[in-house]
Scaffold this motif. Sequence first.
Motif, short mmCIF file in Angstrom:
data_model
loop_
_atom_site.label_atom_id
_atom_site.label_comp_id
_atom_site.label_asym_id
_atom_site.label_seq_id
_atom_site.Cartn_x
_atom_site.Cartn_y
_atom_site.Cartn_z
N GLY A 191 0.82 -1.20 0.00
CA GLY A 191 0.00 0.00 0.00
C GLY A 191 0.86 1.26 0.00
N ILE A 192 1.99 1.20 0.68
CA ILE A 192 2.92 2.34 0.67
C ILE A 192 3.42 2.56 -0.75
CG2 ILE A 192 5.11 3.24 1.55
CD1 ILE A 192 4.69 1.53 4.05
N ASP A 193 3.77 1.47 -1.43
CA ASP A 193 4.21 1.57 -2.82
C ASP A 193 3.15 2.25 -3.68
OD1 ASP A 193 6.85 0.10 -3.05
OD2 ASP A 193 5.64 -1.47 -2.14
N CYS A 194 1.90 1.85 -3.49
CA CYS A 194 0.82 2.39 -4.30
C CYS A 194 0.68 3.90 -4.10
CB CYS A 194 -0.49 1.68 -3.96
SG CYS A 194 -1.79 1.92 -5.18
N ILE A 195 0.73 4.34 -2.85
CA ILE A 195 0.68 5.78 -2.56
C ILE A 195 1.88 6.49 -3.17
CG2 ILE A 195 0.79 7.51 -0.74
CD1 ILE A 195 -1.84 6.23 -0.50
N ALA A 196 3.07 5.94 -2.94
CA ALA A 196 4.30 6.61 -3.35
C ALA A 196 4.43 6.74 -4.86
CB ALA A 196 5.51 5.87 -2.79
N MET A 197 4.09 5.70 -5.60
CA MET A 197 4.24 5.76 -7.05
C MET A 197 3.39 6.88 -7.65
SD MET A 197 6.56 3.64 -7.69
CE MET A 197 6.48 3.73 -9.47
N ASN A 198 2.26 7.17 -7.03
CA ASN A 198 1.38 8.23 -7.50
C ASN A 198 1.77 9.60 -6.95
OD1 ASN A 198 -1.05 6.99 -9.07
ND2 ASN A 198 -0.68 5.58 -7.39
N ALA A 199 1.97 9.67 -5.65
CA ALA A 199 2.28 10.96 -5.02
C ALA A 199 3.61 11.52 -5.54
CB ALA A 199 2.33 10.80 -3.50
N ASN A 200 4.60 10.66 -5.74
CA ASN A 200 5.89 11.12 -6.23
C ASN A 200 5.78 11.71 -7.64
OD1 ASN A 200 7.09 10.26 -3.88
ND2 ASN A 200 7.92 8.37 -4.73
N ASP A 201 4.89 11.15 -8.46
CA ASP A 201 4.70 11.70 -9.80
C ASP A 201 4.12 13.11 -9.72
OD1 ASP A 201 5.73 9.53 -11.12
OD2 ASP A 201 3.82 8.82 -11.94
N LEU A 202 3.21 13.36 -8.79
CA LEU A 202 2.68 14.70 -8.62
C LEU A 202 3.77 15.67 -8.18
CD1 LEU A 202 -0.83 14.21 -6.94
CD2 LEU A 202 -0.31 14.69 -9.33
N THR A 231 -7.63 -11.24 5.29
CA THR A 231 -6.26 -11.08 5.78
C THR A 231 -5.44 -10.16 4.90
OG1 THR A 231 -6.29 -13.28 6.79
CG2 THR A 231 -4.14 -12.26 6.40
N PHE A 232 -5.37 -10.46 3.58
CA PHE A 232 -4.54 -9.59 2.76
C PHE A 232 -5.20 -8.23 2.54
CE2 PHE A 232 -6.65 -9.46 -1.26
CZ PHE A 232 -6.92 -10.73 -1.75
N ALA A 233 -6.53 -8.16 2.58
CA ALA A 233 -7.18 -6.86 2.45
C ALA A 233 -6.82 -5.96 3.63
CB ALA A 233 -8.70 -7.05 2.37
N GLU A 234 -6.77 -6.55 4.82
CA GLU A 234 -6.38 -5.78 6.01
C GLU A 234 -4.94 -5.31 5.89
OE1 GLU A 234 -6.27 -6.25 10.90
OE2 GLU A 234 -6.57 -8.02 9.62
N GLN A 235 -4.04 -6.19 5.40
CA GLN A 235 -2.64 -5.80 5.26
C GLN A 235 -2.46 -4.71 4.21
OE1 GLN A 235 -0.34 -9.33 4.50
NE2 GLN A 235 -0.53 -10.08 6.60
N VAL A 236 -3.17 -4.83 3.10
CA VAL A 236 -3.11 -3.78 2.07
C VAL A 236 -3.57 -2.46 2.67
CG1 VAL A 236 -4.13 -2.94 -0.08
CG2 VAL A 236 -3.32 -5.30 0.08
N GLY A 237 -4.65 -2.51 3.44
CA GLY A 237 -5.17 -1.29 4.08
C GLY A 237 -4.17 -0.67 5.04
N GLN A 238 -3.44 -1.51 5.76
CA GLN A 238 -2.42 -1.00 6.67
C GLN A 238 -1.36 -0.21 5.92
OE1 GLN A 238 -1.02 -4.59 8.55
NE2 GLN A 238 -2.69 -4.66 10.05
N GLY A 239 -0.92 -0.75 4.77
CA GLY A 239 0.09 -0.05 3.98
C GLY A 239 -0.43 1.24 3.40
N LEU A 240 -1.66 1.24 2.92
CA LEU A 240 -2.26 2.46 2.37
C LEU A 240 -2.34 3.54 3.46
CD1 LEU A 240 -5.14 0.93 0.23
CD2 LEU A 240 -3.16 2.18 -0.65
N ALA A 241 -2.75 3.14 4.65
CA ALA A 241 -2.86 4.10 5.75
C ALA A 241 -1.50 4.66 6.13
CB ALA A 241 -3.52 3.43 6.96
N ALA A 242 -0.49 3.79 6.16
CA ALA A 242 0.86 4.25 6.52
C ALA A 242 1.41 5.19 5.46
CB ALA A 242 1.78 3.05 6.69
N GLY A 243 1.19 4.86 4.18
CA GLY A 243 1.66 5.72 3.10
C GLY A 243 0.96 7.06 3.10
#
Length: 329
Positions: free
Chosen positions: A79-90, A112-124
């Motif tokens: 999820g951090i990767d997903c945020i970063a790849m977009n935010a860095n482009d901006l 389980t993996f949905a919760e983990q993905v959400g954790q990364g998105l929140a952290a990012g």
Amino acid sequence: ISYTNMTKDDSEGMTYADAGVDIEASEAATAALVAQVGGGSGDYAGLLDIGDRYLGLATDGVGTKLLVAEALGDYSTVGIDCIAMNANDLVAAGVRPVAFVDYLAVDEPDETFAEQVGQGLAAGAEEADIELVGGETAVMPEVINGLDLAGTCAGLAKKDAIFPGEAEPGDALVGFPSSGIHSNGLTLARKAATSDGEYTDEWDGDEYDTVGEALLEPTRLYTYLLDDLRAAETRAAAHVTGGGWTNLERMGEFRYVVDDAFEPHAVFEFVQERGGVSDEEMHTTFNMGTGFVAAVPKTNAESLVEATDGRIIGHVEEGGGVAIRGLDL
């Protein structure tokens, strides 16, 4: 591996195209799409005039890094990767990211993996100082095998705050370190890593426990740089993603001479040795230790370096291409 006197002679090793991703074909396909819908294929963000400001939009995904996460059963950082790849482009366009929506497509729902993905998105989102304003989870068993994660980031900038978008000869290149492979080139990195081993193999070093963990190191966020980049009157910036160091050419048709780039992380040495990847292929696929580059007036470079964790890595001159570590890209 020493990257001070590199050559391009290794034609037998792995390439990104052989691994399944042909950058030239991808760029041609993108250009074909852009020709039909308008816009610029080299832009990091789409800009919409909303009066006194621009609304910036960027969209991207995590890519095949998800397969490493699947192999390890650990989706907590993608999820951090997903945020970063977009935010860095901006940020590369001079736009401040403000909000993000995600799109998670799965073959079958899994808490389980949905919760983990959400954790990364929140952290990012917390690190980037942006709001998660919604998203979509789609269950598509006949379309998706496993899962795919992508998102769109929105940002705002006053019209005089965006970067002009083109470097000038004589500009200094200020680079900022990456955290590792980030979220590009993983198709090649994965093929190399598993050519003679597994993701669960022990990592030869203290930074990680396994090879897979080294590949999963999340993409670094560069949102913290925006105010300092503006203060330095940055002319253009490059987020070093797919295509590696050739991303610098998105700052204009000049020659980018890089003579003091950050040293590549150990994971790059591992990928190159395991896959027998040539020096040129490494630099046209990966960030090789430097994840973001700004072209700024020479007189402003030192102040930018003093205010950040960057350093002057080279300069811009007339000509074409990128010169780095004895390579002409």
